[in-house]
Design a protein around this motif. Structure first.
Motif, PDB file in Angstrom:
ATOM      1  N   LEU A 134       0.858  -1.168   0.000  1.00 29.61           N
ATOM      2  CA  LEU A 134       0.000   0.000   0.000  1.00 29.61           C
ATOM      3  C   LEU A 134       0.907   1.234   0.000  1.00 29.61           C
ATOM      4  CD1 LEU A 134      -2.961   0.682   0.045  1.00 29.61           C
ATOM      5  CD2 LEU A 134      -2.864   0.724   2.534  1.00 29.61           C
ATOM      6  N   GLN A 135       0.742   2.043  -1.004  1.00 27.06           N
ATOM      7  CA  GLN A 135       1.555   3.248  -1.116  1.00 27.06           C
ATOM      8  C   GLN A 135       0.652   4.418  -0.751  1.00 27.06           C
ATOM      9  OE1 GLN A 135       2.926   4.685  -5.132  1.00 27.06           O
ATOM     10  NE2 GLN A 135       4.721   3.489  -4.538  1.00 27.06           N
ATOM     11  N   ILE A 136       0.939   5.050   0.391  1.00 24.07           N
ATOM     12  CA  ILE A 136       0.045   6.101   0.880  1.00 24.07           C
ATOM     13  C   ILE A 136       0.662   7.465   0.641  1.00 24.07           C
ATOM     14  CG2 ILE A 136      -1.228   6.951   2.880  1.00 24.07           C
ATOM     15  CD1 ILE A 136      -0.719   4.086   4.082  1.00 24.07           C
ATOM     16  N   TRP A 137      -0.043   8.291  -0.107  1.00 23.07           N
ATOM     17  CA  TRP A 137       0.482   9.606  -0.485  1.00 23.07           C
ATOM     18  C   TRP A 137      -0.180  10.691   0.355  1.00 23.07           C
ATOM     19  CZ3 TRP A 137       4.153  10.745  -4.373  1.00 23.07           C
ATOM     20  CH2 TRP A 137       4.649   9.606  -5.028  1.00 23.07           C
ATOM     21  N   ASP A 138       0.650  11.616   0.757  1.00 20.98           N
ATOM     22  CA  ASP A 138       0.211  12.681   1.654  1.00 20.98           C
ATOM     23  C   ASP A 138       0.728  14.005   1.094  1.00 20.98           C
ATOM     24  OD1 ASP A 138      -0.628  14.094   3.902  1.00 20.98           O
ATOM     25  OD2 ASP A 138       1.223  13.677   5.003  1.00 20.98           O
ATOM     26  N   THR A 139      -0.120  15.010   1.094  1.00 17.36           N
ATOM     27  CA  THR A 139       0.277  16.277   0.462  1.00 17.36           C
ATOM     28  C   THR A 139       0.012  17.454   1.387  1.00 17.36           C
ATOM     29  OG1 THR A 139      -1.904  16.625  -0.462  1.00 17.36           O
ATOM     30  CG2 THR A 139      -0.350  15.410  -1.827  1.00 17.36           C
ATOM     31  N   ALA A 140       0.498  18.620   0.993  1.00 19.10           N
ATOM     32  CA  ALA A 140       0.203  19.860   1.723  1.00 19.10           C
ATOM     33  C   ALA A 140      -1.077  20.448   1.166  1.00 19.10           C
ATOM     34  CB  ALA A 140       1.348  20.847   1.569  1.00 19.10           C
ATOM     35  N   GLY A 141      -1.936  20.895   2.053  1.00 23.23           N
ATOM     36  CA  GLY A 141      -3.289  21.256   1.634  1.00 23.23           C
ATOM     37  C   GLY A 141      -3.498  22.674   1.138  1.00 23.23           C
ATOM     38  N   GLN A 142      -2.537  23.577   1.384  1.00 23.95           N
ATOM     39  CA  GLN A 142      -2.826  24.978   1.067  1.00 23.95           C
ATOM     40  C   GLN A 142      -3.016  25.193  -0.431  1.00 23.95           C
ATOM     41  OE1 GLN A 142      -0.021  27.828   2.623  1.00 23.95           O
ATOM     42  NE2 GLN A 142      -1.415  29.546   2.317  1.00 23.95           N
ATOM     43  N   GLU A 143      -3.987  26.026  -0.712  1.00 23.88           N
ATOM     44  CA  GLU A 143      -4.346  26.356  -2.088  1.00 23.88           C
ATOM     45  C   GLU A 143      -3.128  26.704  -2.943  1.00 23.88           C
ATOM     46  OE1 GLU A 143      -7.181  26.043  -3.406  1.00 23.88           O
ATOM     47  OE2 GLU A 143      -6.789  27.041  -5.313  1.00 23.88           O
ATOM     48  N   ARG A 144      -2.220  27.479  -2.360  1.00 22.92           N
ATOM     49  CA  ARG A 144      -1.054  27.963  -3.094  1.00 22.92           C
ATOM     50  C   ARG A 144      -0.251  26.833  -3.721  1.00 22.92           C
ATOM     51  NH1 ARG A 144       0.980  33.133  -2.206  1.00 22.92           N
ATOM     52  NH2 ARG A 144      -1.135  33.325  -1.485  1.00 22.92           N
ATOM     53  N   PHE A 145      -0.275  25.676  -3.075  1.00 22.41           N
ATOM     54  CA  PHE A 145       0.572  24.586  -3.541  1.00 22.41           C
ATOM     55  C   PHE A 145      -0.139  23.656  -4.524  1.00 22.41           C
ATOM     56  CE2 PHE A 145       2.351  25.734   0.619  1.00 22.41           C
ATOM     57  CZ  PHE A 145       3.620  26.077   0.212  1.00 22.41           C
ATOM     58  N   ARG A 146      -1.315  24.085  -4.913  1.00 20.17           N
ATOM     59  CA  ARG A 146      -2.129  23.180  -5.704  1.00 20.17           C
ATOM     60  C   ARG A 146      -1.415  22.638  -6.948  1.00 20.17           C
ATOM     61  NH1 ARG A 146      -7.747  24.614  -8.606  1.00 20.17           N
ATOM     62  NH2 ARG A 146      -8.639  24.579  -6.532  1.00 20.17           N
ATOM     63  N   SER A 147      -0.782  23.528  -7.677  1.00 19.82           N
ATOM     64  CA  SER A 147      -0.234  23.095  -8.960  1.00 19.82           C
ATOM     65  C   SER A 147       0.875  22.068  -8.784  1.00 19.82           C
ATOM     66  CB  SER A 147       0.268  24.287  -9.760  1.00 19.82           C
ATOM     67  OG  SER A 147       1.386  24.854  -9.127  1.00 19.82           O
ATOM     68  N   LEU A 148       1.504  22.077  -7.625  1.00 19.78           N
ATOM     69  CA  LEU A 148       2.577  21.111  -7.425  1.00 19.78           C
ATOM     70  C   LEU A 148       2.108  19.882  -6.651  1.00 19.78           C
ATOM     71  CD1 LEU A 148       5.367  23.692  -6.841  1.00 19.78           C
ATOM     72  CD2 LEU A 148       5.197  22.127  -8.762  1.00 19.78           C
ATOM     73  N   ARG A 149       0.845  19.883  -6.309  1.00 21.32           N
ATOM     74  CA  ARG A 149       0.291  18.756  -5.576  1.00 21.32           C
ATOM     75  C   ARG A 149      -0.515  17.867  -6.517  1.00 21.32           C
ATOM     76  NH1 ARG A 149      -3.106  21.683  -1.898  1.00 21.32           N
ATOM     77  NH2 ARG A 149      -4.716  21.839  -3.468  1.00 21.32           N
ATOM     78  N   THR A 150      -1.310  18.510  -7.360  1.00 19.43           N
ATOM     79  CA  THR A 150      -2.259  17.763  -8.174  1.00 19.43           C
ATOM     80  C   THR A 150      -1.630  16.764  -9.152  1.00 19.43           C
ATOM     81  OG1 THR A 150      -2.365  19.687  -9.616  1.00 19.43           O
ATOM     82  CG2 THR A 150      -4.108  19.442  -8.005  1.00 19.43           C
ATOM     83  N   PRO A 151      -0.429  17.000  -9.683  1.00 20.75           N
ATOM     84  CA  PRO A 151       0.124  15.984 -10.578  1.00 20.75           C
ATOM     85  C   PRO A 151       0.233  14.612  -9.925  1.00 20.75           C
ATOM     86  CG  PRO A 151       1.384  17.991 -10.806  1.00 20.75           C
ATOM     87  CD  PRO A 151       0.430  18.197  -9.650  1.00 20.75           C
ATOM     88  N   PHE A 152       0.373  14.620  -8.604  1.00 20.98           N
ATOM     89  CA  PHE A 152       0.549  13.345  -7.915  1.00 20.98           C
ATOM     90  C   PHE A 152      -0.753  12.570  -7.755  1.00 20.98           C
ATOM     91  CE2 PHE A 152       4.316  15.716  -6.945  1.00 20.98           C
ATOM     92  CZ  PHE A 152       5.310  14.760  -7.018  1.00 20.98           C
TER      93      PHE A 152
END
Ligand SMILES: Nc1nc2c(ncn2[C@@H]2O[C@H](COP(=O)(O)OP(=O)(O)O)[C@@H](O)[C@H]2O)c(=O)[nH]1
Ligand SMILES: [Mg+2]
Lengths: 202, 658
Positions: free
Chosen positions: A58-76
């Motif tokens: 199980l590969q569990i991915w966790d990201t930073a939630g702030q709107e500002r980081f959206r573009s670098l979060r969504t590709p994942f």
């Protein structure tokens, strides 16, 4: 023949501070660290599981939630097999935002048939006494949005954490049974031998 | 493909002014003309076009805008008058507790000096219109007088083009758009001058067509450099073979590839024009000499520091001092004082009396801003979602920043309140930016060292001046740095870069956290203090932190390549280096890399630009001790090599006014 290995990608989404990182850590290391930093960027942890006698990573991915980081979060989001929509029962705003998270996920993960995609909803911090979101409201939202399984968890005292992640795994494997839900990453199925019944073992 | 002979607007900005009077050397400075500036693509040619507004605006009614109320300057005034108007505004502000000041652009009427408005009919205006091809541009002069103005210079001698005044901002966006079609490099002799060179037109044309096709994966790779794309492709083949030999149990999956392609879209690849010639890599691979061994020294002691102070508290031998700090860092006891200089809160040349009055003024200013958010009622806050969001995020993050550090541990620790208050006040200081995650990490060590709310705030402001672009809406600073790092890594270690590229990791996403908060999460707290003070010396070159990245990657590459890590594993491996790094070793290696690059004769221009080597290369390897000679002037260049536009006038680097 050696046991077939299979990797499931699960992603935790939700407002900052609802406890995504804490849930991931609780599940993978069985620890709760009250001094944990807030997440910067993107991280993931692996957990080896045996489901129906079969080995699954199980590969569990966790990201930073702030709107500002959206573009670098969504590709994942691409290639996720399951999405854990997370809110905190002591924060109504985080509950209201579930819808946005779901939309963002479907859009950026490029889910072709959202109705069929396995979401699991987690209401975290149930150990806190001052709730802002009732069990009923949460259940109702889940029912209305696609009959998602709902778990009330606490990363702090480990309530329901393992159960929730395992539900995610079961959901994904069950999807495979029904075959062809088309997430764009169909090749990943190649080595995740379709049926859960024969995924495993020699 | 449909783009042929179709006019395409690449960039458009209204509210760009020209000052016809001033340009003609006339005395009538009050005339100004508003118009729109565009970058157009037309028949495979890229044009810069300026047109004054057709419907005439009575110039006597022209409004001019400042970025925030504190920078409102009636810019028709001579620069000398500015300080006066600032003072005036500051007194006004102290009666205002209106906090949302950045958001509301303030307008002032320009005093009418010439009622005739001699340019109010369009005939007069159209003579200021111009349209030039980007390939005809020789250079662009960039100047700042509280606002930015640009002057375009053509290759062919001709009548000068009027200066374009960006009173409402947007010059950086304009230059960024221009960078898509041309290479803009700082002129060696003149920091205000950007030299323009255009790459092969056909290439950029077809690349635009590719963009139209939405074929992102392809564009991504092609955009980087067709040459490298081929090379990367080759190494991918090699890796396939490698995989086959290993028993392909860890075949590449598609999801990481897709993730990588999407990331490549967000972080546009190394642009073609970042490299002058396709032979670039071959040359550099041959020419980069051995890496010199570097030793570091003991940290500077309080004794050493006080030896540099004269009777009036003015620092002597600043370059030597800075060098010592670069080579060994500071003993903790000196930090509280020295950091204020390193960050630019205190000017190096100041006397202690001047510093005291500066601190007094800055204390007032701080508390005035603090009062602004402190005095917002619950009712008001209910109606202000941005303030509410900032506050809620700050509250959450303060509770998740360095909580194992003695200084911040435990419930109700007063240091947490300070962290919170300083971050809230920073929102008032720069409301447009507000609070972005990561900022608490940048503040925490500063507050730890300063142990004083006001000093910590202004030092943080100075640090944020360097880091600002990392946190802006489009994260341009992050994208720029990732590209710069990629360029450096290709020079230093093409084989490794090719490996990363073959694993879809060539844009180095995994360095995101390193760059966003300058290794704050990678090193233990004491080492962060050491690294930061070394970086703040501005030595031995611009963007030294990128060489720090290269040093760390250099230590990890063997493992990464031997284990044949893929996209996910690389990300995981780099994330997990956190707290396992040795700062002195890294700094040694990074300086060694600097010396190695420095002594390279045929340094690609892109690399010289990144590191700020403005003199001609080919000089003998610089001795560590004389590194100071290479230092770029600090106030003009942020540590990422980019100038910040519209620096708030009350930035702590301002001169003494007392
Ligand atoms: N009481 C309680 N606190 C929690 C729980 N899970 C996380 N937290 C706390 O909530 C804050 C945010 O947690 P974090 O995992 O960083 O949230 P994320 O931003 O979603 O990753 C931290 O201070 C955690 O200690 C929980 O189950 N119960
Ligand atoms: Mg987190």
């Amino acid at each position: 023949m050696a046991a077939k290995k299979s990797t499931l990608k699960v992603i935790l989404l939700g407002d900052g501070g609802v406890g995504k990182s804490s849930l991931m850590n609780r599940y993978v290391t069985n620890k709760f660290d009250a001094h944990l930093f807030h997440t910067i960027g993107v991280e993931f942890l692996n957990k080896e599981l045996t489901v129906d006698g079969c080995k699954v990573t199980l590969q569990i991915w966790d990201t930073a939630g702030q709107e500002r980081f959206r573009s670098l979060r969504t590709p994942f989001y691409r290639g996720s097999d399951c999405c854990l929509l997370t809110f905190s029962v002591d924060d109504n705003q985080s509950f209201l935002n579930l819808n946005n998270w779901k939309k963002e996920f479907i859009y950026y993960a490029d889910i072709k048939e959202p109705e069929k995609f396995p979401f699991v909803v987690l209401g975290n911090k149930v150990d806190v006494t001052e709730r802002q979101v009732s069990l009923e409201d949460a259940r109702q939202w889940c029912q209305e949005n696609g009959d998602y399984p709902y778990y009330e968890t606490s990363a702090k005292d480990a309530t329901n954490v393992a159960v929730a992640f395992e539900e995610a795994v079961h959901r994904v494997l069950a999807m495979d049974d029904k075959t062809d839900y088309l997430i764009p990453t169909d090749t990943v199925k190649l080595h995740r031998k379709p049926r859960s019944a024969n995924i495993c073992c020699s | 493909m449909a783009a042929d002979s179709v006019l395409k607007v690449i960039f458009e900005l209204d509210g760009v002014f020209i000052h016809p009077g001033a340009d003609e050397g006339g005395t009538d400075q009050d005339l100004l003309l508003s118009g729109s500036l565009r970058i157009l693509e037309k028949d495979a040619e890229v044009l810069v076009e300026y047109r004054p507004l057709e419907d005439s605006v009575d110039p006597s009614n022209m409004l001019c805008a400042g970025q925030d109320s504190s920078s409102v300057v009636e810019w028709a005034q001579s620069p000398r008058d500015k300080s006066q108007s600032h003072q005036l505004l500051e007194t006004q502000q102290s009666y205002e507790t209106e906090w949302d000041m950045v958001n509301a652009v303030s307008f002032r009427k320009k005093p009418c000096a010439n009622g005739e408005g001699s340019l109010s009919h369009s005939q007069g205006r159209s003579r200021w219109a111009f349209s030039v091809s980007v390939s005809d541009l020789r250079s662009i002069t960039v100047k700042d007088e509280g606002w930015t103005f640009l002057i375009l210079h053509l290759k062919e001698p001709s009548a000068p083009l009027p200066a374009l005044h960006f009173h409402q901002g947007g010059s950086r966006e304009f230059l960024d758009s221009l960078r898509r079609f041309s290479l803009l490099t700082e002129s060696p002799g003149d920091q205000t001058c950007l030299l323009v060179s255009t790459p092969n037109k056909v290439l950029s044309q077809s690349f635009e067509n590719l963009l139209d096709d939405n074929n992102f994966g392809l564009v991504h790779r092609f955009q980087r450099d067709p040459y490298v794309a081929t090379l990367g492709g080759l190494s991918k083949v090699t890796n396939y073979i490698f995989d086959a030999l290993r028993g392909a149990e860890e075949q590449q999956q598609r999801p990481p590839e897709e993730v990588a392609d999407l990331l490549g879209e967000v972080i546009p690849g190394l642009e073609i024009n970042q490299q002058e010639e396709p032979g670039f890599e071959v040359i550099t691979r041959i020419d980069l000499g051995a890496r010199p061994q570097v030793s570091r020294t003991e940290p500077l002691t309080a004794d050493d520091w006080s030896k540099h102070l004269d009777a009036e508290g003015r620092l002597q031998g600043v370059e030597e001092l800075r060098n010592k700090i670069f080579k060994g860092g500071l003993c903790h006891a000196v930090r509280k004082e020295a950091w204020k200089f390193l960050l630019g809160y205190f000017p190096w040349s100041s006397m202690s009396e001047e510093r005291k009055s500066l601190q007094r003024a800055k204390t007032d200013e701080y508390f005035r801003m603090k009062l602004q958010w402190k005095s917002v009622s619950e009712e008001q806050e209910r109606r202000n979602s941005r303030l509410r969001d900032y506050r809620s995020l700050i509250e959450k993050d303060v509770n998740r920043t360095d909580r194992t550090n003695r200084f911040y541990e435990g419930l109700n620790n007063p240091s947490l309140t300070l962290l919170h208050d300083i971050l809230m006040t920073y929102c008032m200081y720069d409301f447009d930016l507000g609070y972005v995650q990561g900022m608490s990490d940048l503040l925490s060590p500063i507050l730890f060292v300063m142990e004083n709310e006001v000093d910590a705030f202004w030092c943080f402001v100075a640090f944020m001046d360097q880091m600002h672009q990392n946190f802006e809406e489009q994260m341009q600073g992050m994208k720029t740095q990732l590209l710069q790092l990629s360029t450096l890594l290709r020079l230093l270690d093409l084989a490794f870069w090719n490996y990363l590229e073959s694993q879809e990791s060539g844009y180095l996403y995994f360095c995101f956290r390193w760059l966003l908060i300058r290794f704050k999460r990678e090193l233990n707290f004491q080492d962060v203090l050491r690294l930061w003070e070394v970086m703040w010396t501005g030595l031995p070159c611009q963007n030294f932190h990128l060489l720090v990245c290269c040093a760390i990657l250099d230590s990890e590459k063997q493992k990464i390549m031997e284990e044949n890590y893929g996209f996910n594993e690389i990300l995981k491996h780099i994330n997990e280096l956190s707290m396992k790094l040795d700062i002195e070793e890294i700094l040694q290696k990074a300086e060694g890399i600097f010396l190695q690059i420095r002594s390279c004769k045929d340094l690609p221009h892109s690399v010289s630009t990144i590191l700020g080597f403005t003199d001609c290369h080919g000089s003998a390897p610089t001795k560590p001790g004389s590194a100071a000679a290479l230092r770029p002037t600090r106030q003009d260049v942020c540590s990422n090599g980019l100038c910040r536009e519209n620096r708030p006038p009350n930035s702590c680097r301002a001169e003494f006014t007392s």
